[in-house]
Design an enzyme around this catalytic site. Sequence first.
Site, short mmCIF file in Angstrom:
data_model
loop_
_atom_site.label_atom_id
_atom_site.label_comp_id
_atom_site.label_asym_id
_atom_site.label_seq_id
_atom_site.Cartn_x
_atom_site.Cartn_y
_atom_site.Cartn_z
N ARG A 101 0.83 -1.21 0.00
CA ARG A 101 0.00 0.00 0.00
C ARG A 101 0.86 1.25 0.00
O ARG A 101 2.05 1.23 0.30
CB ARG A 101 -0.92 0.01 1.23
CG ARG A 101 -0.18 0.09 2.55
CD ARG A 101 -1.05 0.52 3.71
NE ARG A 101 -0.34 0.45 4.97
CZ ARG A 101 0.52 1.36 5.41
NH1 ARG A 101 0.80 2.40 4.66
NH2 ARG A 101 1.12 1.20 6.58
N GLY A 103 1.78 5.13 1.50
CA GLY A 103 1.91 5.66 2.86
C GLY A 103 3.09 5.09 3.61
O GLY A 103 3.93 4.36 3.05
N GLY A 186 -4.53 4.19 3.21
CA GLY A 186 -3.43 3.76 2.35
C GLY A 186 -3.93 2.72 1.37
O GLY A 186 -4.49 1.70 1.79
N GLY A 197 -6.99 -0.01 2.01
CA GLY A 197 -8.08 0.96 2.18
C GLY A 197 -7.83 1.87 3.36
O GLY A 197 -6.96 2.72 3.32
N CYS A 215 1.74 7.43 10.20
CA CYS A 215 1.75 7.89 8.80
C CYS A 215 2.80 8.96 8.54
O CYS A 215 2.71 9.70 7.55
CB CYS A 215 0.36 8.38 8.40
SG CYS A 215 -0.91 7.10 8.52
#
Length: 309
Positions: A101, A103, A186, A197, A215
């Site tokens: 993902r 992030g 993310g 998600g 994050c």
Amino acid sequence: MSTTLKHIHLPGTTPFSAAQALQSLLVTQHLKYKASPSTTPEPPPYLLTFSPTPVYTFGRRSPPSLLPPSTLSTLREPLVTRSKDGGREKVEEAELVATSRGGLTTFHGPGQLVVYPIIDLKSIRTPRFPQGLGVRDYVCALEKTTMSLLSMYKIPSFTTSNPGVWVNPREGGKTGEKEEKIAALGVHLRRHVSSFGLGLNIFTDLRWFERIVACGIEGRGVTSLVKVQGDMGNEDKRMLENRGKEIAMMSAAGQWGETFAERLWGEEAWVDWVCLEELGKELEEEIGREDEWFESLKRAQGLNLEDVD
């Protein structure tokens, strides 16, 4: 074009690795269809929701190989929770998992609603999205759906230039120095098929976040739905807790799914809840090759259903 969202909700606490394996299987279904649409049945859009075992996940920009050993050691330290009477202790340890993902580093765990839509963005053809869903449209849909859910609990929220959903109960929902993230976002896209998600903190133990800069955003806090309701003096907090955590989590997952589907397809949207056994029959051939994780997932769900909080 299907306007039915197949919602798979895993009750209780789900092994993170099993949830990831299930997500991977659903993504593979979509990719197989895109590679051979004339010979492969078109899969429906899926929504996978669950609350996982404790895990720190690393996005593509923050692989664990770049972190110092001292940081990794801190993340692996057990979290101890003592009972209210000072007697029994609960000791939990978090996994460390690299993901595809976007992030940086975040935490997922019990009491958090993790939401993974697995959909082909270009298959969403509506008057609102005549060319299919763009990446910005999709991220906006995730955020706006979460904000709509929070509004049902009388919690004002907002977005910023950073992905995710934020709250600031002391300022009535306005941006400011005390803004706190309640939902981290993310996603990953491959040939326009979405995975991963967001994670919405509902009953999450926020001590897990003290070990990271969530994050990668300095100077901002992390909060949860029940904490915000407590800070606001919101009577709904007692109602939420009195319903039982499992019922509250399932209710939030259902409300999120219905709002998300309506945002994508409008009034024609329909959400179809899919149980694990039904899914197993639909994906029997594919799951046969992944029998071990699916059997462990079924065992975990059986235990969770017998011992809900």
